[in-house]
Design a protein around this motif. Structure first.
Motif, PDB file in Angstrom:
ATOM      1  N   PRO A 210       9.178  75.274 -12.632  1.00  0.00           N
ATOM      2  CA  PRO A 210       8.917  75.830 -13.971  1.00  0.00           C
ATOM      3  C   PRO A 210       9.747  77.074 -14.269  1.00  0.00           C
ATOM      4  O   PRO A 210      10.178  77.281 -15.402  1.00  0.00           O
ATOM      5  CB  PRO A 210       7.415  76.144 -13.932  1.00  0.00           C
ATOM      6  N   TRP A 211       9.987  77.901 -13.272  1.00  0.00           N
ATOM      7  CA  TRP A 211      10.785  79.103 -13.499  1.00  0.00           C
ATOM      8  C   TRP A 211      12.239  78.725 -13.792  1.00  0.00           C
ATOM      9  O   TRP A 211      12.913  79.349 -14.596  1.00  0.00           O
ATOM     10  CB  TRP A 211      10.709  80.004 -12.273  1.00  0.00           C
ATOM     11  N   GLN A 212      12.748  77.674 -13.138  1.00  0.00           N
ATOM     12  CA  GLN A 212      14.090  77.194 -13.429  1.00  0.00           C
ATOM     13  C   GLN A 212      14.156  76.514 -14.793  1.00  0.00           C
ATOM     14  O   GLN A 212      15.188  76.568 -15.467  1.00  0.00           O
ATOM     15  CB  GLN A 212      14.533  76.194 -12.356  1.00  0.00           C
ATOM     16  N   LEU A 213      13.079  75.872 -15.171  1.00  0.00           N
ATOM     17  CA  LEU A 213      13.061  75.092 -16.404  1.00  0.00           C
ATOM     18  C   LEU A 213      12.998  75.980 -17.643  1.00  0.00           C
ATOM     19  O   LEU A 213      13.490  75.600 -18.713  1.00  0.00           O
ATOM     20  CB  LEU A 213      11.866  74.141 -16.376  1.00  0.00           C
ATOM     21  N   LEU A 214      12.426  77.153 -17.516  1.00  0.00           N
ATOM     22  CA  LEU A 214      12.198  78.013 -18.680  1.00  0.00           C
ATOM     23  C   LEU A 214      13.472  78.381 -19.434  1.00  0.00           C
ATOM     24  O   LEU A 214      13.500  78.299 -20.675  1.00  0.00           O
ATOM     25  CB  LEU A 214      11.438  79.276 -18.253  1.00  0.00           C
ATOM     26  N   PRO A 215      14.565  78.800 -18.779  1.00  0.00           N
ATOM     27  CA  PRO A 215      15.763  79.136 -19.569  1.00  0.00           C
ATOM     28  C   PRO A 215      16.326  77.948 -20.331  1.00  0.00           C
ATOM     29  O   PRO A 215      16.850  78.113 -21.450  1.00  0.00           O
ATOM     30  CB  PRO A 215      16.753  79.644 -18.509  1.00  0.00           C
TER      31      PRO A 215
END
Length: 289
Positions: A62-67
């Motif tokens: 999810p942290w990678q997906l956010l940008p």
């Protein structure tokens, strides 16, 4: 085996990047655009704070997906204000990510280009699409070239900054070398396996690294098991030292100590640890056979 985390320059770059959307947000045309810009600034700022590798914050999808989602939302919400941000997709596909996320980034990049192309002349839309495709291919190629280096780094890297704590695969590589060392130096070496609770795992991992000597290595086998390679002048001193170590570590669920000369395989030792019954006292927890 020391590892240095050179993150200062990367942290500075992320903070400078966060400054750009933060400065643009007050001049936004609407609230949605402002919120997206503030979220982008917040993501970059928090990433700068958390950029140093930590065992408590693994790189979650999810942290990678956010940008990727933020970039898509900005391009769809205000395409006339952020057309140049379309080229940011080339940088996003270079980040370490699973294959499905690379595919998702490509699809989102195509969606963003298609949305922007509606407002362009056909020739300009075709040219921008060709340039974007070329940049994406270069980004994917670069990511593919870096994949082996990232794999080597993950295998060699500490599991936590400042701790002599290594992954299980490293223990498998260290065992033959340590067996050769004890034969050469004529000392007693043993593999100590510890089973602890999940809540106490990192506390006891830190204690184990602190209580062992600088030339002795500690390992994380899984979320509840630790290992250490201990060296002593002889078996009697090894037993005395192990008792002191257990007393300092506090309560554990199981312990297995095996001389290095008697170890057949790491997998066998781990299975033997799991077969042991739980015990309440160190004398019963230790299994020399």
């Amino acid at each position: 085996m020391q590892s240095k985390y050179k993150v200062g320059l990367l942290r500075l770059n992320l903070l400078l990047a966060a400054l750009l959307p933060a400065l643009m947000a007050p001049a936004s045309a609407n609230l949605t655009e402002a919120l997206l810009l503030w979220m982008a600034a917040g993501w970059l700022a928090v990433s700068a704070v958390l950029v140093e590798f930590s065992h408590r914050r693994p790189p979650l999808v999810p942290w990678q997906l956010l940008p990727s989602l933020l970039l898509t939302a900005l391009l769809l919400t205000a395409p006339e204000r952020f057309p140049i941000w379309l080229w940011a997709w080339a940088a996003l596909v270079m980040l370490p990510q699973p294959a499905w996320m690379s595919i998702l980034n490509l699809l989102l990049a195509a969606l963003s280009w298609g949305w922007l192309a509606h407002a362009m002349p056909p020739e300009q839309a075709a040219f921008s699409g060709a340039v974007l495709a070329a940049l994406l291919l270069l980004g994917l190629s670069r990511s593919r070239d870096l994949a082996p280096l990232r794999g080597i780094a993950r295998r060699r890297a500490h599991l936590a900054p400042g701790l002599r704590l290594w992954p299980r695969a490293q223990l498998g590589r260290d065992l033959p070398r340590e067996r050769a060392r004890i034969r050469r130096d004529e000392v007693h070496g043993e593999l100590v396996l510890l089973r602890t609770g999940r809540r106490r795992f990192w506390h006891q991992a830190q204690r184990l690294c602190t209580l062992t000597r600088s030339f002795e290595h500690c390992y994380r086998l899984d979320g509840r098991a630790l290992a250490a390679l201990l060296l002593s002048p002889d078996a009697e001193q090894a037993e005395h030292r192990r008792a002191e170590l257990l007393a300092a570590l506090g309560p554990i669920q199981r312990l297995r100590a095996t001389p290095l000369s008697r170890i057949v395989s790491l997998a066998d030792e781990c299975r033997a640890l799991e077969r042991q019954t739980e015990a309440t006292g160190p004398a019963r927890e230790v299994d020399h056979g």
